[in-house]
Design an enzyme around this catalytic site. Sequence first.
Site, mmCIF file in Angstrom:
data_model
loop_
_atom_site.group_PDB
_atom_site.id
_atom_site.type_symbol
_atom_site.label_atom_id
_atom_site.label_comp_id
_atom_site.label_asym_id
_atom_site.label_seq_id
_atom_site.Cartn_x
_atom_site.Cartn_y
_atom_site.Cartn_z
ATOM 1 N N HIS A 157 0.725 -1.291 0.055
ATOM 2 C CA HIS A 157 0.059 0.084 -0.114
ATOM 3 C C HIS A 157 1.040 1.220 -0.034
ATOM 4 O O HIS A 157 0.546 2.126 -0.865
ATOM 5 C CB HIS A 157 -0.982 0.099 1.311
ATOM 6 N N GLU A 158 1.954 1.343 0.825
ATOM 7 C CA GLU A 158 2.752 2.356 0.791
ATOM 8 C C GLU A 158 3.467 2.576 -0.429
ATOM 9 O O GLU A 158 3.728 3.745 -0.812
ATOM 10 C CB GLU A 158 3.550 2.356 2.090
ATOM 11 N N HIS A 202 3.027 9.253 -6.639
ATOM 12 C CA HIS A 202 4.053 10.180 -6.721
ATOM 13 C C HIS A 202 4.854 10.511 -7.721
ATOM 14 O O HIS A 202 5.020 11.309 -8.412
ATOM 15 C CB HIS A 202 4.884 10.395 -5.141
ATOM 16 N N HIS A 215 1.528 4.430 -2.786
ATOM 17 C CA HIS A 215 1.686 5.801 -2.683
ATOM 18 C C HIS A 215 2.942 6.342 -3.315
ATOM 19 O O HIS A 215 2.928 7.519 -4.066
ATOM 20 C CB HIS A 215 1.768 6.288 -1.158
#
Length: 230
Positions: free
Chosen positions: A103-104, A111, A107
């Site tokens: 999940h991270e 970006h 991110h």
Amino acid sequence: MPFFYGIDYTYVVYVLPAIIFALYAQAKVQSTFARYLEVPNSYGFTGAAVARSLLDRNGLYDVEIQMIPGSLTDHYDPRSKVLRLSEAVYGSSSIAAIGVAAHETGHALQHAQGYAPLAVRNALVPIANLGSNLTWIFVIAGIIFGLPSLINIGILFFIGAVLFQIVTLPVEFNASNRALAMLSGEGFITKSELKPVRAVLSAAAMTYVAATIVAIAQLLRLLAIRNREE
């Protein structure tokens, strides 16, 4: 004068139900995370290993991975391009750990790819911080001095914080969808492990929904206070 900054009828009517739901969401994510933290993934991948592999496969060799203290403190810092994983995730080979790590990583991909909602959320951060810090100063001053215009300024500040929470939802949902697609599509989990990974990510997503509901409830409370003071 009503006890406007504490527990009055506006708090009970608007905020308290949202707070109760937020507490349920927090308990749900903690219990779900704890449950699947005890279930190892079939291939023995650690959270850090999954994150590093996914980052490299997408060309993000410059994104560093760090271990940080705490539980569920995992996050991606776009300013320094650092993916920070909690101790319970970094070295764990559990279902919960690889789900959170992916999940991270989602991110980080957002970006790198210029995902628009993430850019909007990042731009709203200073506005949201101002809203959180200044709203009640203006609201309380407006009530004390009998100036509804000050209350309106406080409400405008808080609207920025609400918008931040609303924009956060698609950012988090998209990161979870990316995580599920990467884990299942690139051979990090078996078909039977997809459901528990989804359960972990869904529980985490509920906390963001709850935070948005609380913010909207607070805004409704502020509007009710403003109408009462006019």
